[in-house]
Write a protein that holds these residues in place. Structure first.
Motif, PDB file in Angstrom:
ATOM      1  N   ILE A  63      -4.041  -4.461   0.464  1.00  0.00           N
ATOM      2  CA  ILE A  63      -4.855  -3.567  -0.027  1.00  0.00           C
ATOM      3  C   ILE A  63      -4.149  -2.207   0.052  1.00  0.00           C
ATOM      4  CG2 ILE A  63      -7.208  -2.163   0.017  1.00  0.00           C
ATOM      5  CD1 ILE A  63      -8.309  -4.534   1.538  1.00  0.00           C
ATOM      6  N   PRO A  64      -3.621  -1.680  -1.210  1.00  0.00           N
ATOM      7  CA  PRO A  64      -2.521  -0.509  -0.937  1.00  0.00           C
ATOM      8  C   PRO A  64      -3.310   0.629  -0.809  1.00  0.00           C
ATOM      9  CG  PRO A  64      -3.033  -1.221  -3.258  1.00  0.00           C
ATOM     10  CD  PRO A  64      -3.821  -2.108  -2.495  1.00  0.00           C
ATOM     11  N   PHE A  65      -2.653   1.783  -0.314  1.00  0.00           N
ATOM     12  CA  PHE A  65      -3.230   3.238  -0.333  1.00  0.00           C
ATOM     13  C   PHE A  65      -2.889   3.749  -1.719  1.00  0.00           C
ATOM     14  CE2 PHE A  65      -2.785   7.741   0.187  1.00  0.00           C
ATOM     15  CZ  PHE A  65      -3.603   7.888   1.133  1.00  0.00           C
ATOM     16  N   GLY A  66      -3.772   4.155  -2.230  1.00  0.00           N
ATOM     17  CA  GLY A  66      -4.180   4.766  -3.709  1.00  0.00           C
ATOM     18  C   GLY A  66      -4.326   3.679  -4.521  1.00  0.00           C
ATOM     19  N   PRO A  67      -4.165   3.891  -5.747  1.00  0.00           N
ATOM     20  CA  PRO A  67      -4.232   2.892  -6.774  1.00  0.00           C
ATOM     21  C   PRO A  67      -3.502   1.817  -6.620  1.00  0.00           C
ATOM     22  CG  PRO A  67      -4.375   5.050  -7.919  1.00  0.00           C
ATOM     23  CD  PRO A  67      -3.890   5.101  -6.520  1.00  0.00           C
ATOM     24  N   GLY A  68      -2.261   1.886  -5.944  1.00  0.00           N
ATOM     25  CA  GLY A  68      -1.296   0.916  -5.785  1.00  0.00           C
ATOM     26  C   GLY A  68      -0.427   0.524  -7.143  1.00  0.00           C
ATOM     27  N   LEU A  69       0.564   0.036  -6.974  1.00  0.00           N
ATOM     28  CA  LEU A  69       1.901  -0.264  -8.030  1.00  0.00           C
ATOM     29  C   LEU A  69       1.686  -1.618  -8.677  1.00  0.00           C
ATOM     30  CD1 LEU A  69       4.676   1.459  -6.235  1.00  0.00           C
ATOM     31  CD2 LEU A  69       3.242   2.483  -7.576  1.00  0.00           C
ATOM     32  N   THR A  70       0.881  -2.197  -8.099  1.00  0.00           N
ATOM     33  CA  THR A  70       0.706  -3.563  -8.772  1.00  0.00           C
ATOM     34  C   THR A  70      -0.805  -3.988  -9.289  1.00  0.00           C
ATOM     35  OG1 THR A  70       0.245  -4.637  -6.676  1.00  0.00           O
ATOM     36  CG2 THR A  70       2.780  -4.385  -7.202  1.00  0.00           C
TER      37      THR A  70
END
Length: 510
Positions: A63-70
């Protein structure tokens, strides 16, 4: 039926939905996101009642910080065959992240999340759906924390729905809870909201009513939990449905609606000479050259590069594109004065099987002409441009070889139409059309697009609308309505709704 739709959410940061605000106190508590105890599940279904589906679960550091890159739910399609009568195809991708500060916890849907259903023969009357089930947990540190949102909050949603289609957005069983040593209790009434969209372009809001928060404060012994489902659905759509965290740029809108070529005219900053090459903003490839050296000037409001090209009688952008039986050509234009100076080309050129959109010298009018293989001319217009010519206006020409309908739009409004049976038409991509964009046109052209189909009226409306929209206006609305104890609906939201709510005006013939 051919239908297009586009849905845009606020930061779908649930900065309206998951936001938790620390109580003002001499010593503040803090929040810490608990990755190991949080999960997000993506589910894509071609039909809600069954049929092919796919599911992806992310947890912990996934679960990435922010919208994430993937996009954990990768861009892919599902197909269901209906008894040999044809296929219903649904395409989706989705991403989800979290943003945690000392005093706020937020869930956010990744930009570019999409869902579409391709069912032109209306084999299924069910929605294709994309569900994001979130179960997020934050640790509360001393001395205390509270309360999460107790007031009403709104999540703005922009929907653009083509003829014959439908779309909806739902918040399902959204809960605010606390976990005290494994005992989970509700902190406020759970939220269930559904917003449905008919054809046209509409800005509205998913509105969650206020609810009491009990207990008023959380202690260090508690964890804060926010969980529920955000669900996006659409049916009978041939074109993608995208969900945006901010106002989509014209390039995003063109790419999402399957433009063949889109010219931003952002090769140089305003005040500089245009570069020698004309670049397609979608592919990044050269698709033409500037005949002379026109000047870059400020573009339409919704233009991150803020650049357009100012032409005069000696300039043009020579852009070569394949020929197609059905097509759409569109652009934003502005004249140098109260009337047009010159019969200037906005799109196209006179040739066999060609077309042209041009200004009419000494007037405030434009016209469109479509040519058959013998160069017989079929005209639409002239039509008047409403309002000052020095302002940007959106113009679009469509031709549908199946229905033989030709249509000329200005600022999203259909102003001229006719039925042209172009006998012997051979626009099949096998030869190229030359566009002398800006030739003898004394004015500015921005965001020029070309499609290999007759673009749906709703996306023409949306392009005209969004191109003229100040990108920060959505941020101001979001800032005005997201947060604690906010009355809803707000005056700002009502004002914008009145300004841009559009009704569909045409249903495509089968």
């Amino acid at each position: 039926m051919l239908a297009h739709r586009l849905i845009r959410s606020m930061m779908f940061t649930f900065a309206a939905t998951l936001l938790c605000t620390a109580m003002a106190a001499p010593t503040q508590a803090a929040l810490s996101f608990k990755n190991s105890d949080s999960t997000v599940i993506f589910t894509h279904e071609v039909n809600e009642s069954g049929g092919p589906s796919r599911t992806v679960t992310i947890s912990g550091s996934q679960i990435p910080f922010g919208p994430g890159l993937t996009f954990p739910l990768a861009d892919s399609s599902l197909t269901e065959n209906f008894s040999g009568n044809g296929d219903v195809v649904s395409r989706a991708r989705a991403g989800f992240g979290q943003i945690t500060t000392l005093f706020t916890g937020t869930g956010t849907v990744k930009p570019g999340t999409l869902i579409t259903q391709s069912d032109p023969d209306n084999l299924s009357d069910e929605f294709s759906s994309l569900s994001i089930d979130f179960d997020l947990k934050w640790d509360v540190t001393p001395p205390r924390y509270g309360p999460p949102i107790i007031g009403a909050f709104n999540v703005p949603v922009l929907a653009v729905v083509g003829s014959g289609g439908a779309a909806k957005v739902e918040i399902i069983d959204m809960k605010w809870q606390k976990d005290t040593g494994g005992t989970v209790t509700d902190l406020r009434t759970q939220a269930n909201v559904e917003v449905n969209f008919d054809q046209g372009a509409t800005l509205t809001a998913i509105s969650v009513p206020p609810a009491a928060f009990s207990p008023f404060l959380l202690t260090p012994a508690d964890d804060l939990l926010v969980n529920g489902t955000i669900k996006f659905s659409t049916k009978n759509a041939d074109q993608p449905v995208h969900f945006y965290p901010e106002l989509p740029s014209m390039t995003e809108l063109a790419e999402d609606s399957n433009a063949f070529v889109h010219l931003e005219f952002n090769e140089a900053a305003p005040g500089n000479n245009a570069a020698g090459q004309v670049i397609d903003s979608i592919s990044g490839l050269q698709v033409g050259v500037y005949g002379t050296v026109p000047q870059h000037v400020a573009g339409i409001p919704n233009d991150p590069g803020n650049s357009a090209v100012a032409f005069d009688s000696t300039d043009n952008a020579l852009v070569v594109v394949p020929s197609f039986q059905s097509f759409t050509a569109e652009a934003f234009i502005a004249a140098n004065g109260a009337t047009f100076l010159g019969n200037g080309i906005i799109a196209g050129e006179v040739e066999d099987d060609g077309f042209i959109i041009r200004s009419i010298n000494g007037t405030n009018q434009i016209e469109a002409i479509i040519f058959d293989p013998s160069q017989n001319a079929f005209s639409l217009g002239p039509v008047a441009i409403p309002g000052p010519l020095t302002d940007f206006h959106h113009v679009a020409l469509t031709y549908d070889d199946e229905t033989k309908d030709a249509m000329l739009f200005v600022d999203g409004v259909l102003l001229a139409s006719d039925n042209f049976d172009l006998a012997g038409l051979t626009r099949n991509g096998g030869f190229s059309l030359v566009n002398l964009i800006g030739n003898d046109f004394n004015g500015t052209i921005d965001e020029w697009s070309y499609y290999d189909f007759a673009k749906d009226f709703a996306f023409i409306e949306a392009t005209a609308l969004l191109g003229q929209t100040d990108p920060t206006s959505f941020d101001r609305i979001i800032g005005a309505i997201a947060g604690d104890n906010v009355p809803e609906p707000t005056t700002a939201l009502l004002g914008l709704l009145g300004a841009i709510s559009l009704a569909g005006r045409r249903r495509r013939r089968a």
